[in-house]
Design an enzyme around this catalytic site. Structure first.
Site, mmCIF file in Angstrom:
data_model
loop_
_atom_site.group_PDB
_atom_site.id
_atom_site.type_symbol
_atom_site.label_atom_id
_atom_site.label_comp_id
_atom_site.label_asym_id
_atom_site.label_seq_id
_atom_site.Cartn_x
_atom_site.Cartn_y
_atom_site.Cartn_z
ATOM 1 C CD GLU A 104 -3.233 -0.751 2.298
ATOM 2 O OE1 GLU A 104 -2.740 -0.682 3.383
ATOM 3 O OE2 GLU A 104 -4.209 -1.719 2.450
ATOM 4 C CD GLU A 138 -9.161 -0.444 8.292
ATOM 5 O OE1 GLU A 138 -8.544 -1.348 9.317
ATOM 6 O OE2 GLU A 138 -9.605 -0.156 6.857
ATOM 7 C CG ASP A 172 -7.395 -4.954 5.518
ATOM 8 O OD1 ASP A 172 -7.406 -5.421 6.993
ATOM 9 O OD2 ASP A 172 -7.405 -4.381 4.959
ATOM 10 N NE ARG A 222 1.642 -5.288 9.986
ATOM 11 C CZ ARG A 222 0.234 -4.681 9.008
ATOM 12 N NH1 ARG A 222 0.696 -3.300 8.438
ATOM 13 N NH2 ARG A 222 -0.630 -4.303 8.975
HETATM 14 C C1 GCU Z 1 -5.760 -2.008 6.503
HETATM 15 C C2 GCU Z 1 -6.613 -0.168 6.977
HETATM 16 C C3 GCU Z 1 -5.186 0.836 6.531
HETATM 17 C C4 GCU Z 1 -3.734 -0.188 7.502
HETATM 18 C C5 GCU Z 1 -3.659 -1.129 6.390
HETATM 19 C C6 GCU Z 1 -2.546 -1.968 7.338
HETATM 20 O O1 GCU Z 1 -5.826 -1.445 5.117
HETATM 21 O O2 GCU Z 1 -7.335 0.098 6.314
HETATM 22 O O3 GCU Z 1 -5.622 1.882 7.248
HETATM 23 O O4 GCU Z 1 -2.553 1.027 6.824
HETATM 24 O O5 GCU Z 1 -4.510 -1.873 6.546
HETATM 25 O O6 GCU Z 1 -3.102 -2.802 7.599
HETATM 26 O O7 GCU Z 1 -0.792 -1.788 6.733
#
Ligand code: GCU
Length: 682
Positions: free
Chosen positions: A290, A396, A368, A323
């Site tokens: 991400e 979340e 997730d 991670r």
């Molecule tokens: C989810 C979450 C993010 C977070 C990500 C992660 O997607 O929405 O805000 O950064 O998990 O675990 O890195």
């Protein structure tokens, strides 16, 4: 409240039953502490404060056994002498023994830790026994933790905001700095230690340029102040780091893990960190995920990236928590890519390549933190690699601490899932407990649900998730029922109506949340961005890889080997066959693994479409029922918490109705199939 905030499960209300209080005074009226260390002092302070508050008198303190001890707190050689050698040898580093002992006509209660940390956990255990009104005579309790790493991950940013935080601002950070006053942090450390937590990372895994400074001289002295507070409660401090830090703050032109300058830079960073925090735990890393930078940019793999950091930390005893939440963005038109496959596809080929102070942190499910997902097939699939489980305590996707959703029952299902990695009995809890494959580091991490709200967690009942996470990390064999009831008693007292109502509401709440949200394991259908409330197609045509593929005939993701993405093939037999076949795939995961017509019959006998309607009407009714049950507790709970929970439940009802109507309308319009029971669908 302690100061301006809620004491949560450490309220220690005065015991009204005088006979019981008298019995407790017999065992705890005097307190002898043998040995000294900051952690032992914490244990002594906890016992003194807790006992005083529960029994109305402070224990008389002594450092000498001649004062006719009643309670002896120690981790010393002297204490060891009183117990059987086998018992002592059976204690792990953080284990403890609580035992009533008769010696030369005296009776006393021995609280013996293998180390001072064990003694601290034993102190909280003893207090919990009294808080839950258990008898103390003829005790013989031996406890060892089920997991070595029992960690909380904060997603806190230096400006004080909290990613996916629903409980106010960060406890640690404000306006680019670390907070000055540490008294609340100390109470936080007490709460965590009392639940068994022994590690904490304080900043977001998405590490921005400001947060990069946490590992530099400008902020390390302040980080060290926090570490001091946590250390006294047996909790080691970790930091999340950005893989590109050598470029962002080091002035280098690359972050290539094989570049000698980069390696040197990280070694020097580690040296400076350890000068400030000698027992620093290590780094948590979100890399190539991400938009976070990582080794793939330089054509290096995750093992090369993680091992480089591990090498810098190794001389100091630090760990790299790397991670596995790694996946590629995708084109929604492309049905062959499957985000669920990604973690396994990225990491499985690297088994055996990570050095032994790296531990891979794997989210419970392949997507997730949805309300329902299968367990990630990566558990047990890397027998030569340290693995730990990541859970999301912050809600979340499960109601954001507006809706009641006690997650312990979900986590229990994850922990008890049998991966069959090394034959029957290779449960997730056995794998992350280090009992299936030999691994040096393993355990559980939970993403914090805490902020600076008066009640810490936004929804007061969400405190149960933090408590439950800690208790499960300490002992994954505890049942959800035990944890729920224990938490209610500690937090709301012992009135039987209160205990039963609240325990049952907690235990039902995950299922209720599932009833009115995304059906049958398909997940998502949330509003994009903030993820609260329904939007069935919110992510359907996006690059996130989170689709349901609903059309006028059917719904679900075909992840079979035969006709789909092949994801089922990542599981060991017999799970692979169980998920692959429509006949054996569990109903609650049906749409995660299969695309089926709305008229497909579930094992329950209902069609998929009728199941969707039924569960969504039922979900709303169950929330109405929560409200009815809660209002019967009026007068049995202090007005502040009573009103607070009531207003949350009313908010939840609005949310549940919105979900019901959006989901039912959507699928009625798609399928054209009416509700058999003729209920109102818009
Ligand atoms: C989810 C979450 C993010 C977070 C990500 C992660 O997607 O929405 O805000 O950064 O998990 O675990 O890195």
């Amino acid at each position: 409240t302690i100061g301006d905030y809620d004491p949560c499960w450490l309220r220690y209300e005065r015991i009204e039953d005088e006979a019981l209080a008298e019995q407790y005074r017999k065992w705890c009226g005097n307190l002898t502490v043998l040995g000294s260390s900051p952690i032992l002092e914490s244990a002594r302070d906890e016992l003194t404060a807790g006992i005083s508050s529960l029994l109305g008198v402070a224990p008389a303190l002594s450092r000498d056994l001649r004062d006719f001890p009643s309670l002896v707190l120690t981790a010393s050689a002297e204490g060891r002498g009183w117990v059987d050698r086998r018992v002592w040898e059976g204690l792990d580093e953080e284990g403890y023994l609580l035992k009533t002992v008769e010696r030369g006509g005296d009776a006393f209660l021995l609280l013996l830790g293998k180390t001072d940390r064990g003694a601290l956990y034993g102190a909280f255990h003893l207090l919990r026994l009294m808080q839950t009104r258990r008898p103390l005579h003829s005790l013989e309790i031996v406890e060892n933790p089920g997991n070595r790493l029992r960690m909380i991950n904060h997603w806190d940013n230096l400006d004080g905001s909290v990613e996916r935080g629903y409980a106010g601002k960060s406890l640690f950070f404000r306006k680019g700095r670390i907070v000055r006053r540490l008294d609340r942090i100390r109470d936080y450390a007490r709460l965590l230690a009392s639940a068994g937590i022994n590690a904490i990372s304080i900043n977001n895994v998405n590490v921005g340029p400001d947060e990069c400074r946490l590992i530099t001289g400008s902020l390390l002295p302040d980080v060290a102040r926090l570490a001091d507070v946590f250390r006294a409660y047996g909790i080691r401090m970790f930091l999340s780091v950005n893989f590109a830090s050598p470029m962002w703050i080091g002035g280098l032109s690359t972050a290539d893990p094989l570049d000698p300058e980069v390696r040197r830079w990280w070694r020097e960073r580690a040296e400076e960190i350890y000068r400030h925090i000698p027992d620093f735990g290590g780094f948590v890393v979100k890399a190539d995920s991400e938009h976070q930078p990582g080794p793939l940019t330089y054509n290096r793999d995750h093992a090369e990236g993680a091992n480089m950091l591990a090498e810098a930390l190794r001389p100091h005893g630090g760990l790299v928590v790397w991670r596995c939440f790694v996946y590629n963005f995708q084109d929604w038109r492309d049905r062959s890519t499957d985000r669920a496959r990604a973690a396994y596809d990225h990491f499985k080929p690297l088994d055996g390549r990570f050095v032994d102070n790296v531990v891979l942190q794997v989210k419970n499910g392949p997507m997730d933190f949805q309300v329902r997902e299968p367990v990630s097939p990566l558990f047990g699939a890397m027998e030569r690699t340290n693995q730990m489980l990541e859970l999301q305590i912050t809600q979340e996707y499960t109601g954001q601490q507006k809706d009641l959703c006690f997650l312990v029952p979900q986590w229990k299902e994850v922990l008890d899932f049998d991966t069959h990695a090394a034959g029957k009995g290779s449960t997730v809890k056995a794998i992350v407990g280090g009992k299936v494959f030999p691994c040096r580091h393993s355990g559980m991490a939970g993403v914090s649900n805490v902020g600076d709200d008066r009640n810490w967690t936004g929804h007061t009942l969400a405190q149960a998730n933090l408590y439950g996470f800690g208790r499960l990390a300490w002992n994954p064999d505890l049942s959800a029922e035990e944890i729920a009831e224990e938490w209610v008693r500690l937090t709301f007292g012992h009135d039987s109506r209160v205990v039963e109502t609240l325990r049952d509401m907690l235990l039902e709440s995950w299922r209720v949340y599932e009833l009115y949200t995304a059906p049958l394991g398909v997940g998502w259908m949330v509003k994009p961005g903030h993820h609260y409330g329904p939007d069935v197609d919110g992510y359907e045509y996006s690059y996130w890889g989170t689709y349901h593929y609903a059309d006028h005939r059917g719904i679900g993701v075909d992840r079979t080997m035969k006709t789909g993405t092949g994801f089922t093939g990542q599981y060991f037999s017999p799970n692979r066959e169980r998920f692959e076949s429509l006949e054996t795939c569990p109903d609650e995961l049906l749409l995660f693994f299969h695309h089926v017509p709305y008229t497909h019959r579930l094992k329950s006998g209902e069609t998929v479409i009728q199941h969707i309607y039924n569960t969504h009407f039922e979900g709303v009714e169950r929330v109405e029922d929560f409200i009815r049950r809660w209002t019967r507790l009026k007068g049995k709970i202090d007005a502040e918490r009573y009103e607070h929970v009531l207003s949350k439940l009313r908010e939840q009802l609005e949310n549940a109705r919105e979900w019901r109507d959006v989901i039912n309308a959507y699928f009625f319009r798609k399928s054209g199939i009416p509700d058999e029971k003729g209920r109102k669908i818009y």
